[in-house]
Design a protein around this motif. Structure first.
Motif, PDB file in Angstrom:
ATOM      1  N   PHE A  56       0.793  -1.227   0.000  1.00  0.00           N
ATOM      2  CA  PHE A  56       0.000   0.000   0.000  1.00  0.00           C
ATOM      3  C   PHE A  56       0.831   1.286   0.000  1.00  0.00           C
ATOM      4  CE2 PHE A  56      -3.030  -3.121   1.562  1.00  0.00           C
ATOM      5  CZ  PHE A  56      -4.175  -2.781   0.851  1.00  0.00           C
ATOM      6  N   LYS A  88       2.070   1.039  -3.824  1.00  0.00           N
ATOM      7  CA  LYS A  88       0.811   1.777  -4.065  1.00  0.00           C
ATOM      8  C   LYS A  88      -0.056   1.054  -5.108  1.00  0.00           C
ATOM      9  CE  LYS A  88       2.540   6.449  -2.968  1.00  0.00           C
ATOM     10  NZ  LYS A  88       3.306   5.992  -1.849  1.00  0.00           N
ATOM     11  N   GLU A  89      -0.288  -0.232  -4.882  1.00  0.00           N
ATOM     12  CA  GLU A  89      -1.021  -1.066  -5.823  1.00  0.00           C
ATOM     13  C   GLU A  89      -2.481  -0.627  -5.942  1.00  0.00           C
ATOM     14  OE1 GLU A  89      -0.144  -3.927  -7.659  1.00  0.00           O
ATOM     15  OE2 GLU A  89       1.940  -3.440  -7.232  1.00  0.00           O
ATOM     16  N   SER A  90      -2.946  -0.459  -7.187  1.00  0.00           N
ATOM     17  CA  SER A  90      -4.355  -0.143  -7.400  1.00  0.00           C
ATOM     18  C   SER A  90      -5.223  -1.382  -7.221  1.00  0.00           C
ATOM     19  CB  SER A  90      -4.563   0.442  -8.807  1.00  0.00           C
ATOM     20  OG  SER A  90      -4.107  -0.477  -9.792  1.00  0.00           O
ATOM     21  N   ASN A  91      -4.635  -2.564  -7.471  1.00  0.00           N
ATOM     22  CA  ASN A  91      -5.306  -3.845  -7.243  1.00  0.00           C
ATOM     23  C   ASN A  91      -4.434  -4.660  -6.290  1.00  0.00           C
ATOM     24  OD1 ASN A  91      -6.958  -6.098  -7.413  1.00  0.00           O
ATOM     25  ND2 ASN A  91      -6.001  -6.830  -9.305  1.00  0.00           N
ATOM     26  N   PRO A  92      -4.522  -4.362  -4.987  1.00  0.00           N
ATOM     27  CA  PRO A  92      -3.552  -4.893  -4.036  1.00  0.00           C
ATOM     28  C   PRO A  92      -3.705  -6.371  -3.705  1.00  0.00           C
ATOM     29  CG  PRO A  92      -5.241  -3.663  -2.882  1.00  0.00           C
ATOM     30  CD  PRO A  92      -5.504  -3.469  -4.355  1.00  0.00           C
ATOM     31  N   ALA A 131      -8.878  -2.627   1.518  1.00  0.00           N
ATOM     32  CA  ALA A 131      -9.526  -3.234   0.350  1.00  0.00           C
ATOM     33  C   ALA A 131     -10.609  -4.228   0.746  1.00  0.00           C
ATOM     34  CB  ALA A 131      -8.492  -3.932  -0.531  1.00  0.00           C
TER      35      ALA A 131
END
Length: 251
Positions: free
Chosen positions: A96, A100-104, A197
């Protein structure tokens, strides 16, 4: 659901799909949620009377979320006499804050399983129990249809040849509603995930879709589950097949 009912469902799954052998050392992956804690109770209860002797121990991969308190689970394991190992990681920070994953979820799952499997091998376990229940089976099938274009769900028993490790799913025949009932009846010390998420995944979408389908077509979930059993799991009723799956050196 009472413990006796839970043990009945679990024993049926274990026997039908040949999940446990004499002398097994089984790790139980504990996320802190209701499913894994219910499975802990189930395998702890099963080993007291099951004809095949096996050992269990609990493992949690701590992802590094701030203020995630695992002491209630430690207390439960102490009460049951089950060894509990916490694997401390910085997965949360990597996924995170650094990446900084958009789909973690995909990266998190990969790193979490890597840390879990490494610890399992260090502890000398030959099997890992995942807490997937009946609803998970149907949701996975739905996800596969929607996003992969194939009829697929996870197997009751999966041999990971690269790790020389076998995955078993003892809650396979248990409804999520019964897991919730068990959690409430026995006051399981659920430690809710603080993941940002949580609740916004494709699996949650599939869960809601199936709920809507069942509202309009009562009994649809049971029929879908039966389709999975008939279409994918028939091979696991063959003892010789499973023996070769778990022990691939057998000819």
């Amino acid at each position: 659901m009472k413990l006796q009912q839970l043990l009945s469902h679990v024993r049926k799954a274990v026997d039908t799909y040949h999940m446990i052998d004499d002398g097994d050392h089984i790790a139980i992956g504990i996320s802190g949620g209701k499913d894994s804690l219910t499975m802990l109770y189930a395998l702890h209860g099963l080993r007291r009377f099951y004809e095949k002797h096996f050992e269990i121990e609990a493992i949690t991969v701590d992802l590094g979320f701030p203020n995630f308190d695992l002491s209630p689970i430690q207390a439960l394991c102490d009460e049951l006499g089950v060894r509990y190992t916490i694997v401390n990681t910085e997965i949360y920070d990597v996924v995170f804050n650094v990446r900084k994953e958009s789909n973690p979820c995909a990266l998190c799952a990969k790193m979490r399983k890597g840390a879990l499997n490494e610890t399992i091998k260090k502890l000398g376990c030959n099997k890992i129990a995942y807490a997937h229940h009946k609803d998970d089976v149907v949701e996975t099938m739905m996800l596969s249809l929607l996003y992969e274009g194939r009829f697929h769900s996870f197997d009751p028993v999966t041999y990971l040849d690269r790790m020389d490790l076998t995955v078993i799913r003892p809650l396979l025949l248990v409804d999520e509603a019964d897991v919730i009932g068990f959690k409430n009846k026995y006051n399981l010390p659920v430690c809710k995930s603080p993941c940002p998420a949580d609740g916004y995944t494709r699996r949650e979408y599939a869960k809601e879709l199936i709920r809507q389908i069942c509202h309009e077509n009562p009994g649809a979930k049971e029929r879908m589950f039966r389709a999975v059993l008939d279409g994918l799991y028939k091979k696991f009723e063959d003892t010789e097949y499973v023996r070769k799956l778990v022990h691939p050196d057998v000819i």
